[in-house]
Design a protein around this motif. Structure first.
Motif, short mmCIF file in Angstrom:
data_model
loop_
_atom_site.label_atom_id
_atom_site.label_comp_id
_atom_site.label_asym_id
_atom_site.label_seq_id
_atom_site.Cartn_x
_atom_site.Cartn_y
_atom_site.Cartn_z
N UNK A 6 3.25 -7.89 5.98
CA UNK A 6 2.24 -7.96 4.93
C UNK A 6 1.13 -6.98 5.27
N UNK A 7 0.70 -6.20 4.30
CA UNK A 7 -0.39 -5.26 4.56
C UNK A 7 -1.71 -6.02 4.69
N UNK B 137 7.28 -9.85 10.86
CA UNK B 137 6.77 -8.90 11.85
C UNK B 137 7.79 -7.78 12.08
N UNK B 138 7.28 -6.58 12.29
CA UNK B 138 8.10 -5.42 12.64
C UNK B 138 7.47 -4.76 13.86
N UNK B 139 8.28 -4.40 14.84
CA UNK B 139 7.76 -3.74 16.05
C UNK B 139 8.60 -2.50 16.34
N UNK B 140 7.91 -1.45 16.78
CA UNK B 140 8.59 -0.18 17.03
C UNK B 140 7.86 0.59 18.12
N UNK C 207 5.15 2.24 5.05
CA UNK C 207 6.30 3.13 4.84
C UNK C 207 7.33 2.96 5.96
N UNK C 208 6.88 2.77 7.18
CA UNK C 208 7.80 2.52 8.29
C UNK C 208 8.52 1.20 8.08
N UNK C 209 7.79 0.16 7.76
CA UNK C 209 8.38 -1.16 7.51
C UNK C 209 9.42 -1.10 6.40
N UNK C 210 9.14 -0.32 5.35
CA UNK C 210 10.04 -0.21 4.20
C UNK C 210 11.18 0.78 4.43
N UNK D 289 0.86 -1.19 0.00
CA UNK D 289 0.00 0.00 0.00
C UNK D 289 0.90 1.24 0.00
N UNK D 290 0.79 2.04 -1.01
CA UNK D 290 1.64 3.22 -1.14
C UNK D 290 1.36 4.30 -0.13
N UNK D 291 0.14 4.40 0.36
CA UNK D 291 -0.21 5.48 1.27
C UNK D 291 -0.29 5.04 2.73
N UNK D 292 0.07 3.81 3.04
CA UNK D 292 -0.02 3.30 4.41
C UNK D 292 1.22 3.69 5.20
N UNK D 293 1.03 4.40 6.29
CA UNK D 293 2.16 4.86 7.10
C UNK D 293 2.95 3.70 7.68
N UNK D 294 2.28 2.61 8.08
CA UNK D 294 3.00 1.47 8.63
C UNK D 294 3.80 0.76 7.55
#
Length: 114
Positions: free
Chosen positions: A45-46, A25-28, A8-11, A1-6
């Motif tokens: 995964x979105x 999984x990513x945790x912050x 973008x954080x993951x990437x 998803x291009x507009x998903x903030x999470x």
């Protein structure tokens, strides 16, 4: 998803204070913490919300829960207690439509709800 903030954080497009990462999984740390320890745990995964879980993607829940256990131990709250919270849908307070769990602790929380 291009507009998903999470996403973008993951990437790595938006900086975050990473606590934990696996291939799924990513945790912050939450930027607006509601408790002394407040970490967001997201699948890479979105998946828009808990309602979008299916037989094809539900295995990520195992990874999320194992991540929560490890993060709680790592941050020293596994013995004292913590909450693992998922808001599903706008009326429940979900503001980012990428499945995520709040791991919160580090204080006596009583009946307080995040």
């Amino acid at each position: 998803m291009n507009d998903c903030i999470f996403c973008k954080i993951i990437n790595g497009e938006i900086p975050s204070k990473k606590v934990y990462e696996t291939d799924k999984v990513y945790a912050f740390h939450d930027i607006n913490p509601e408790a002394p320890v407040h970490v967001l745990i997201v699948p890479k995964e979105h998946i828009a919300s808990h309602n979008e879980l299916s037989s094809e993607n539900v295995d990520v829940m195992k990874d999320i829960h194992l991540a929560a256990n490890e993060i709680a131990r790592k941050l020293g709250i596994s013995e004292s207690g913590y909450r693992l919270i998922n808001n599903c849908g706008a009326d429940a307070g979900q503001t980012v439509f990428h499945l995520h769990y709040h791991l919160a602790g580090g204080t006596a929380m009583g009946s307080k709800i995040l």
